[in-house]
Design an enzyme around this catalytic site. Structure first.
Site, PDB file in Angstrom:
ATOM      1  CB  SER A 127      -0.947   0.021   1.206  1.00 23.96           C
ATOM      2  OG  SER A 127      -1.803  -1.089   1.171  1.00 23.96           O
ATOM      3  CG  HIS A 178      -2.467   3.822   3.344  1.00 24.00           C
ATOM      4  ND1 HIS A 178      -3.803   3.538   3.169  1.00 24.00           N
ATOM      5  CD2 HIS A 178      -1.836   2.621   3.301  1.00 24.00           C
ATOM      6  CE1 HIS A 178      -3.973   2.237   3.010  1.00 24.00           C
ATOM      7  NE2 HIS A 178      -2.789   1.661   3.100  1.00 24.00           N
TER       8      HIS A 178
END
Length: 197
Positions: A127, A178
């Site tokens: 991610s 993220h």
């Protein structure tokens, strides 16, 4: 730009780096399904683990980019890479795309290590690098409108909004990875968005 219409062979030929990244992820995930103590120990030595990094196991800043916790995790991340990474591989060229993908993933993992002070914290997943890709696209949307059309710009903004919401709504998400993957992508984009390698 983000619509995939290639057959399997054409996809491999046009996007070899994306193909290798997804293949490594799938092979490692399948390998670690085998309930053998040696494989389990090997997997444990590759996950992002703050105490391990603190003890000099620097590879744990890289290897988590290719590991996933379960089928839904690897499926979502692999689909994201297949949809959004090919255009960037073509735009940057193989060498710069690899550098951008790894640099943003490592930046996300470094941020995880330095910001999350809990040494027992563990994490896996692509991610951070995927958000790094979106960070590069965000830079294009804001500063290089000549390199991306308005419909794709709107799609990127929509995906980023959805990604941001999901980051803070879902449990077991490495929020730091993220955020800092995205920031790293946007900050490093000018280094990679020169002439294609």
């Amino acid at each position: 730009m983000f619509t995939r219409s290639e057959d399997f062979r054409t996809f491999i030929r046009l996007y070899p780096v994306v193909t290798v990244i997804v293949s490594i992820q799938v092979i490692l995930w399948l390998l670690f399904l085998i309930p053998v103590p040696t494989i389990t120990y090997f997997f444990a030595s590759l996950v992002g683990y703050n105490a391990g990094v603190a003890n000099g196991e620097w590879w744990r800043l890289i290897t988590p980019i290719f590991l996933h916790a379960n089928f839904a995790h690897i499926l979502f991340n692999s689909v994201s890479i297949i949809l959004f990474a090919p255009a960037l591989e073509r735009m940057l060229g193989k060498a710069r795309f690899i550098a951008a993908y790894l640099a943003t993933g490592i930046a996300a993992n470094l941020a995880t290590y330095f910001i999350i002070e809990d040494l027992t914290y563990t994490h896996v997943g692509a991610s951070g690098a995927i958000f790094g890709i979106f960070g590069i696209y965000l830079y294009l949307v804001v500063f290089r409108k000549d390199m991306i059309d308005s419909s794709n710009s709107q799609l990127i903004i929509t995906i980023l909004v959805i990604g941001a919401v999901m980051t803070f709504v879902n449990t077991n998400i490495n929020i730091i990875a993220h955020i800092f993957g995205l920031v790293a992508g946007a900050l490093l984009a000018p280094l990679f968005l020169t002439r294609k390698a």
